[in-house]
Design an enzyme around this catalytic site. Structure first.
Site, PDB file in Angstrom:
ATOM      1  CB  CYS A 179     -17.945  14.305  20.866  1.00  0.00           C
ATOM      2  SG  CYS A 179     -18.460  15.680  22.231  1.00  0.00           S
TER       3      CYS A 179
ATOM      4  CB  SER B   7     -12.372  14.657  12.345  1.00  0.00           C
ATOM      5  OG  SER B   7     -12.881  15.255  13.680  1.00  0.00           O
TER       6      SER B   7
ATOM      7  N   GLY C 256      -4.520  19.561  14.895  1.00  0.00           N
ATOM      8  CA  GLY C 256      -5.931  19.568  14.238  1.00  0.00           C
ATOM      9  C   GLY C 256      -6.548  18.322  13.814  1.00  0.00           C
TER      10      GLY C 256
ATOM     11  CG  HIS D  42     -27.056  43.247  41.139  1.00  0.00           C
ATOM     12  ND1 HIS D  42     -25.667  43.436  40.818  1.00  0.00           N
ATOM     13  CD2 HIS D  42     -26.962  43.573  42.403  1.00  0.00           C
ATOM     14  CE1 HIS D  42     -24.987  43.982  41.617  1.00  0.00           C
ATOM     15  NE2 HIS D  42     -25.807  43.969  42.957  1.00  0.00           N
TER      16      HIS D  42
END
Length: 467
Positions: free
Chosen positions: A43, A147, A273, A446
């Site tokens: 990551c 991974s 993937g 707002h």
């Protein structure tokens, strides 16, 4: 004697380093093993962080070329220094990885730079970078090895012409023609980077649409948006192989009717993937079982079948997301310390950092229909929103799905500017079991983009004001 730890973590990605920090905070003697020179795993080093740095840089470049004139801003000759852009990305990566290193020291976590391997009996062998080996012992061993990209037969990755995401974040020339294999999150995000910088992007996907787990109506919105930005999609096409030469690559594909053709490419990005990285970490030696999908099998407390060995993050079932791994890391540390750690997987947010951004949480309409759950739908567009108009970013919409009887929010989707930030309140709503009316009657300042969420919640029971 082997150094003894209460908790020993193998892998320093978001799951691993967060687990180590939380374990140390709870008074447990903690060590962490990482094969990279820098901490943070995929990551921080080659995934989430560098890709977002490139997305932000390319977004700024694209805005100057195509969006500032409406604000009355005129620009002269616009230049792009790709090397400087990459240097900035590398600087961002260094800052965040150095930050993790600081946190290890701050929390008195012992770090081992090397490859960790289970030996059984609560022991781990570390092959250190200096060539030596060290045996460590721990009451609790946490597997958080992350991974790696999935390979495709017939597409041998060489890191230059046929590449993975690891290489796509560090290209030093802009490909004239970029072919991406896979219309998933990684392919669309990195495709956006290079499309903005000038590449002609073609995406080849075996399935009939993009992002198979996203609400189909929003999948269509994303596809049309990306096509307007220059993406070309070839759905239901199979990749048969590729050949490379000094001039680039030729990708052989087969259409749905079986007709074969070739695509010319300067660079081919394989983005189909990722798979768990469990190679060589000693699962067999320790007797750790895998699931049918070749992920580490764990129970609801992240325990493997071997006492004292746990697993979290990409190596176990569930989405391969950094924040999912982080929550598992915290929960596991608390469980080991005798507390009540828990992860609510229904509240995991998903984000695609294209532009406009796409984010969702909970269940989509297809899932609810398949489960036989009756639901109500509320939608609101960004187009009438005052803040979106002021930003000149009015593309997209918010959709909220609520239980027909109880009004409980079951899922929500945001496709629009800063959806990655806007999804947070919807994830909190799902986590706390809020109703659509709860959200509709909550103050939303707002003018803000978040008012579109409020309007969608109001629209669930057909009382939206600005529809």
């Amino acid at each position: 004697m082997a150094e003894q730890y209460d908790v020993l973590v193998i892998g320093s990605g978001p799951g691993g380093y967060v687990n180590a920090i939380r374990s140390a905070q709870l008074g447990l003697k903690t060590g962490i093993i990482e094969k990279r020179k820098t901490l943070g795993g995929t990551c921080l080093n080659v995934g989430c962080i560098p890709s977002k740095a490139l997305l932000d840089s390319s977004e700024e470049y694209h805005k100057i070329l195509h969006k500032v004139d409406v604000h009355g801003i005129g620009v002269g000759k616009v230049t792009l220094d790709l090397n400087k852009l990459m240097e900035r990305k590398n600087g961002v990566v260094k800052e965040v990885t150095d930050g993790v290193d600081y946190l290890m020291k701050k929390n008195k976590i012992t770090r081992y730079e090397g490859f960790g391997k289970l030996l059984g009996g609560g022991q781990v062998e570390v092959a250190l970078v200096d060539g030596k080996k060290e045996i460590l012992s721990a009451k609790h061993i946490v597997l958080a090895t992350g991974s790696v990209p999935i390979d495709i037969p017939g597409l041998p990755v060489d890191g230059k012409t046929i590449i993975t995401s690891d290489h796509a974040i560090d290209l030093r020339t802009i490909p004239k023609k970029l072919v991406i294999i896979g219309a998933g999150v990684i392919g669309l995000e990195l495709g956006s980077v290079w499309a903005r910088l000038g590449s002609e992007v073609t995406v080849v996907e075996l399935l009939p649409g993009i992002i198979p787990n996203v609400d189909r109506s929003f999948g269509s919105l994303i596809q049309r948006s990306l096509e307007s930005q220059g993406f070309n999609f070839l759905f239901e096409h199979k990749v048969l192989g590729a050949t490379t030469s000094k001039s680039g690559a030729k990708v052989k594909i087969a259409a749905p009717d079986g007709k074969e053709s070739e695509l010319d490419a300067d660079v081919v990005l394989v983005a189909v993937g990722r798979r768990p990285f469990i190679d060589g970490i000693g699962l067999d030696a320790a007797g750790v079982e895998l699931t049918e999908r070749k992920r580490i099998k764990v129970d609801s407390h992240f325990r493997t079948n071997v006492p004292g060995i746990y697993a979290i993050g990409d190596v176990i079932d569930g989405p391969m997301l950094a924040h999912k791994a982080e929550e598992e890391g915290v929960a596991l540390a608390e469980l080991i310390a005798g507390q009540s750690g828990h992860v609510n997987y229904n509240a995991v947010p998903y984000i695609i950092y294209i532009w406009p951004e796409m984010a969702w949480v909970g269940k989509g309409e297809e899932e609810l229909k398949a489960a036989g759950i009756e639901y109500k739908v509320g939608k609101s567009l960004f187009k009438p929103n005052a803040r979106a108009k002021a930003m000149n970013e009015a593309e997209g919409q918010v959709k909220i799905l609520a239980d027909k009887k109880t009004d409980k929010i079951l899922g929500a989707l945001v496709f629009g500017p800063r959806a990655s930030d806007m999804i947070a309140e919807l994830a909190v709503a799902v986590e706390f079991g809020a109703s659509a009316e709860d959200l509709a009657r909550s103050f939303h300042a707002h003018p803000t983009l978040a008012e579109v969420v409020k309007e969608a919640a109001m629209a669930v029971d057909k009382w939206a004001i600005h529809a």
